[in-house]
Design a protein around this motif. Structure first.
Motif, PDB file in Angstrom:
ATOM      1  N   ASN A   1      26.041 122.384 -25.908  1.00  0.00           N
ATOM      2  CA  ASN A   1      27.023 122.060 -26.949  1.00  0.00           C
ATOM      3  C   ASN A   1      26.641 122.653 -28.304  1.00  0.00           C
ATOM      4  O   ASN A   1      27.004 122.122 -29.355  1.00  0.00           O
ATOM      5  CB  ASN A   1      27.197 120.545 -27.069  1.00  0.00           C
ATOM      6  N   ALA A   2      25.874 123.749 -28.275  1.00  0.00           N
ATOM      7  CA  ALA A   2      25.555 124.457 -29.519  1.00  0.00           C
ATOM      8  C   ALA A   2      26.822 125.087 -30.094  1.00  0.00           C
ATOM      9  O   ALA A   2      27.754 125.434 -29.360  1.00  0.00           O
ATOM     10  CB  ALA A   2      24.503 125.535 -29.255  1.00  0.00           C
TER      11      ALA A   2
ATOM     12  N   LYS B   1      16.703 126.055 -32.597  1.00  0.00           N
ATOM     13  CA  LYS B   1      15.576 125.413 -31.917  1.00  0.00           C
ATOM     14  C   LYS B   1      14.240 125.961 -32.421  1.00  0.00           C
ATOM     15  O   LYS B   1      13.293 125.207 -32.682  1.00  0.00           O
ATOM     16  CB  LYS B   1      15.689 125.609 -30.400  1.00  0.00           C
TER      17      LYS B   1
ATOM     18  N   ASP C   1      21.316 124.752 -26.406  1.00  0.00           N
ATOM     19  CA  ASP C   1      21.987 123.589 -25.821  1.00  0.00           C
ATOM     20  C   ASP C   1      23.407 123.967 -25.421  1.00  0.00           C
ATOM     21  O   ASP C   1      24.024 124.855 -26.019  1.00  0.00           O
ATOM     22  CB  ASP C   1      22.035 122.441 -26.833  1.00  0.00           C
TER      23      ASP C   1
ATOM     24  N   GLN D   1      25.871 117.580 -32.450  1.00  0.00           N
ATOM     25  CA  GLN D   1      25.990 119.026 -32.177  1.00  0.00           C
ATOM     26  C   GLN D   1      24.669 119.567 -31.660  1.00  0.00           C
ATOM     27  O   GLN D   1      23.605 119.282 -32.216  1.00  0.00           O
ATOM     28  CB  GLN D   1      26.390 119.767 -33.459  1.00  0.00           C
ATOM     29  N   GLY D   2      24.725 120.334 -30.582  1.00  0.00           N
ATOM     30  CA  GLY D   2      23.527 120.925 -30.012  1.00  0.00           C
ATOM     31  C   GLY D   2      22.969 122.045 -30.866  1.00  0.00           C
ATOM     32  O   GLY D   2      23.508 122.393 -31.920  1.00  0.00           O
TER      33      GLY D   2
END
Length: 929
Positions: free
Chosen positions: A698-699, A411, A696, A404-405
């Motif tokens: 794909n967050a 971040k 990201d 998973q992002g």
């Protein structure tokens, strides 16, 4: 007159107000009191003993230093006081929380008298507020073979200061008290107009709710001496609008437990509750004091057969009561089962979120500070001894989802994490210690932050902090006796501690009252930064910023760290195109309205709003992030394009250089260091080494909101809806209406353009509207007063250079004068333009207010009852919120305008425009540099 005689006069004056003697923080007064204690025949000896034992503040106050030195004399036998035995002297030292008391205990523990050394060591093993100078002494003694020092370090490595404490009680009985129906703002618990007294805890406590409520609470305590009063927001959220440590202090003062028998008016462990839980930043503040926040969920939406909420005639969902919490009900909180039960033992609601392992630690230790310092002390001791610290504290919850992002906030937290498992990627729900880059303190909570720093024995800014600022904006409007008494003292303390300050203690540079959030926005020079500020509107357009209580601010200043869970995020994107006559403030209001339309409930509450707003510069993007405090979000993050971020960082460099040019640089070189950080960040973006922060692809998000710009065809107003039949719907920020709703019939008594929600472009809009109307009608006449307060002096300087200030002066009936400041708040307004000093002004409500019962149209964020305007005997005061052009035109007309009137008035004016960012970076479309 002696200091003691003056103190007696103050005591007499306080007695007339129903107050006890003020706690002593002055070393010279303490020295006089000690002299009177030593004089066996002194007429004031008995009172002096009482003041010395029970009324002297701990920590690093000068009084604490004198007190600790005298207790050392008693322990060594050089002074003999029959009422204070050496054993009792040690007990008093154990309650003094670091600083001089720890130095005295170290002197004794490392001394030659073995019996005294053992006693001192036993007390030291219970202390956690030690700093490098203290642990360095222990290390040196340990390495020299001192067995007492080694024993103390071994105790710290085992965290016996924590394990020796009693566990949290399994059952806590509470008696309910409904403080109000609907959302309870922190203004009810600690009114802004009483901000001057926040550091005087007993005096400030008298402003919580009202006298009737205070008496009711006292009566409940008398009726239920074995129970704790739980303060409730019925059909609402508790503590909206601000972190307000003073509000938690007040609740604790009336309903909590005394922290120490030797420290007056410092209570902890309040229990607060709300039907819709506790506002996120207020809940953090409750946790600081080891308190309990309860999400009651006692009213729920009535659902139809289709599973959707049934709406009433007013269009709002009909609520059903699951159980009653009417005042006087006895309930039981079980901290092991993590449940709330009624008096018959029936389960009412799950409280798992109230009793996480970390929160239970805060409750056991009595505060989050003790845990933060305790963990640091344990780690340091273990390192000195060359051993692993004993696993004592609950391990930080680390949530990681393979594949998973990361969202933007995930971040930032991963990049700034301290003490996390190396190499492990952390997602929302993880508990994280993080480095804090920027810290801000403001002037109405600052005295409390100073007290907290003294209490935790901190004397210098953590070197881990890149930038720290103390503002004077909340008391900028009126230089009255209260401001003169509090502000210079605060500025001197904070400047000595290591902060850049709005006022120079040496009097060299001109006092600045720039709004704190604007200054913090300028000195935040990294989009990966974490910012902590002493106000709920600590929301930046770069990095992620959290509004915090005065204590968390103090902790960040002292340690350079903060601890919190990584919040979930809600992604906000935009489609369509802004109409020419729409201002960006309308987009901000529409975001709230469209979110509610799309999701029904407020999905922003308690979460991060990740707003993809990349084409707006820092000043304008701040309008959105600032409003997210009213959306009840935990914080917000602006996703910016590379080019726009570079331009914002260049602007930040320019603004910081102006601060340096004005003489505001600290001797520690903080501002020049920030310029260097900005230059490094700009180089990283330009080279492609580290582009602007982006999530990201794909967050994972809790929810997504898409704002349709095409659907915004009218200016939008946030209305407090003061006459809504459902009390819980009043004074929320969820009622957003187009101006046509008011059919040009809504009378406006006063307009206000100011606070942190406006930028330079807003003041230019005021100037251009005056020019346009003058050209059209020959002159401008106001049918209602218009108060204008630019947020910073820089803006005023630039407006003067660009020729805009001149037209404002032409129509002003009052212009601020820094060399002849107002000494009293304005109580009456004429139908003219007022040019006020940069600062919070009406938005804060602690000095300036509109006349009671007025309908105010403002650019600010505050629509709470009594904040900007109080109720009169015949009419409720209203604070409606809108864009600058709507406010200006309404003040000129004395009413809300029609849409044609509005469109005509803004023709040709540079409103704050916004275009959604494209997939690839594009040049900034902002027109307001």
């Amino acid at each position: 007159m002696s200091l003691y005689a003056s103190y007696l006069e103050e005591i007499a004056a306080r007695k007339e107000q129903g107050l006890h003697p003020k706690p002593i923080d002055d070393g010279a007064l303490t020295a006089e009191i000690i002299a009177q204690i030593k004089d066996a025949g002194h007429e004031h000896r008995a009172d002096s003993l009482h003041f010395f034992i029970y009324n002297t503040l701990p920590g690093t106050t000068s009084a604490a230093g004198v007190k600790a030195a005298f207790l050392k004399e008693i322990i060594l036998g050089t002074s003999i006081v029959p009422e204070i035995t050496p054993d009792f002297a040690f007990e008093l030292l154990s309650h003094m929380k670091g600083g001089p008391s720890v130095r005295v205990l170290l002197d004794l523990a490392l001394g030659d008298d073995a019996r005294i050394a053992d006693q001192a060591a036993a007390v030291l093993k219970t202390q956690v507020f030690l700093y490098e100078a203290d642990t360095d002494r222990l290390q040196a003694a340990h390495e020299a073979g001192n067995a007492v020092a080694t024993g103390i370090l071994q105790s710290y490595a085992k965290a016996e200061f924590f394990t020796s404490l009693p566990d949290v009680e399994e059952e806590l009985q509470v008696v309910t008290f409904i403080a109000a129906e609907g959302d309870i703002s922190t203004d009810l618990l600690s009114p802004g107009n009483q901000a001057h007294s926040r550091a005087d805890r007993e005096l400030h406590g008298k402003c919580m709710c009202d006298e009737a409520a205070q008496k009711h609470i006292q009566d409940l305590k008398l009726q239920h001496p074995d129970k704790q009063v739980m303060l409730i927001a019925e059909k609402g959220t508790m503590g909206v609008g601000s972190s307000r440590m003073s509000g938690v202090n007040n609740v604790a003062l009336w309903t909590g437990k005394q922290a120490s028998p030797y420290v007056p008016f410092v209570n902890y462990a309040p229990v607060v509750a709300g039907t819709n839980g506790i506002s996120p930043i207020f809940l953090t503040t409750v946790g600081v004091t080891g308190g309990i926040g309860v999400d009651l969920k006692n009213w729920i939406k009535k659902l139809g057969d289709d599973g959707k909420p049934i709406l009433g005639n007013d269009g709002n969902p009909i609520l059903e009561q699951r159980y009653s919490v009417e005042t006087g009900k006895v309930l039981t909180i079980n901290t092991r089962k993590k449940k709330l039960y009624d008096e018959n033992g029936e389960e009412l609601v799950d409280m798992s979120s109230s009793f996480t392992p970390q929160k239970l630690e805060f409750m056991k230790a009595g505060s989050s500070y003790a845990i933060v310092f305790g963990k640091k002390l344990q780690t340091t001791a273990a390192e000195i001894l060359g051993i692993e610290p004993t696993p004592v504290f609950a391990p930080s919850k680390e949530v990681s989802h393979e594949g998973q992002g990361l969202t933007a906030v995930e971040k930032i937290f991963n990049a700034n994490a301290v003490g996390a498992t190396p190499g492990k990627v952390l997602h929302a729900g993880s508990d994280v210690r993080v480095k804090v880059n920027i810290v801000g303190s403001q002037d109405t909570t600052g005295p409390m932050t100073a007290q907290e720093l003294e209490a935790m024995a901190a004397t210098v800014l953590s070197p881990a902090v890149d930038g720290a600022y103390q503002s004077g904006c909340h008391t900028a409007s009126v230089w009255d006796a209260k401001a003169r008494a509090n502000t210079p003292k605060l500025m001197e303390f904070m400047n000595r501690f290591g902060l850049v300050t709005g006022r120079d203690p040496k009097g060299i540079y001109h006092p600045m009252t720039d709004v704190i959030h604007k200054v913090l926005n300028d000195i935040t020079v990294d989009d990966w930064a974490i910012i902590i500020g002493g106000d709920s509107h600590t929301r930046m357009s770069k990095g992620v910023a959290f509004g915090a209580d005065s204590g968390t601010v103090a902790l960040a200043l002292a340690t350079g760290e903060a601890s919190m869970p990584i919040p979930e995020s809600v992604k906000v994107t935009f489609k369509g195109e802004m109409a020419d006559h729409i201002d960006f403030r309308d987009v901000v209001h529409a975001t709230q309205a469209q979110m509610l339309q799309q999701h029904g409930d407020n999905v922003f509450q308690g979460r991060i709003i990740e707003v993809h707003i990349g084409t707006l510069l820092a000043d304008q993007a701040f309008t959105f992030t600032d409003w997210t405090a009213e959306m009840k979000a935990k914080a917000s993050i602006c996703i910016s394009t590379d080019d726009t971020l570079i331009e914002s960082l260049e602007l930040a460099k320019h603004r910081i250089q102006i601060m340096i040019d004005k003489g505001m640089e600290h001797e520690n070189g903080m501002l020049r260091k920030l310029i260097g950080i900005a230059e490094t960040r700009i180089a990283q973006i330009k080279s492609g080494e580290k582009p602007a922060l982006k999530p990201d692809a794909n967050a994972k998000y809790y929810a997504e909101v898409v704002v349709d710009l095409d659907a915004i065809d009218e200016p939008m107003i946030a209305d407090p809806d003061v006459n809504n039949a459902d009390v819980s719907k009043r004074y929320t920020h969820d009622t957003i209406r187009p101006i046509s709703y008011y059919m040009a019939e809504k009378k406006v008594d006063l307009g206000f353009v100011g606070s942190c929600m406006v930028h330079k472009g807003d003041i230019k809009i005021v100037a251009q509207m005056l020019r346009n109307l003058e050209a059209k009608d020959g002159k401008v006449e106001f049918k209602a007063p218009l108060v204008v307060a630019a947020p910073t002096y820089n803006i005023i300087d630039e407006l003067k250079e660009e020729g805009d200030w001149e037209i404002l002066q032409k129509y002003s009936g009052f212009e601020f004068d820094d060399f002849n400041l107002k000494t009293s708040a304005r109580t009456e307004y004429e139908n003219i333009l007022y040019l006020e000093r940069p600062g919070c002004n009406l938005c804060m409500g602690n000095q300036e207010k509109a006349s009671k019962g007025d309908t105010v149209l403002a650019t600010s964020t505050r629509l709470f009852q009594g904040r900007v305007v109080a109720d009169s005997e015949t009419k409720k005061g209203e604070s409606l919120l809108a864009s600058t052009p709507v406010v200006v035109l309404s003040a000129i007309l004395g009413r809300t305008p029609t849409l044609p009137e509005y469109k005509e008035a803004v023709t040709g004016i540079d409103l704050t425009k916004f275009a959604p960012p494209k997939q690839t970076p594009i040049d900034s479309l902002s027109v307001h540099f």
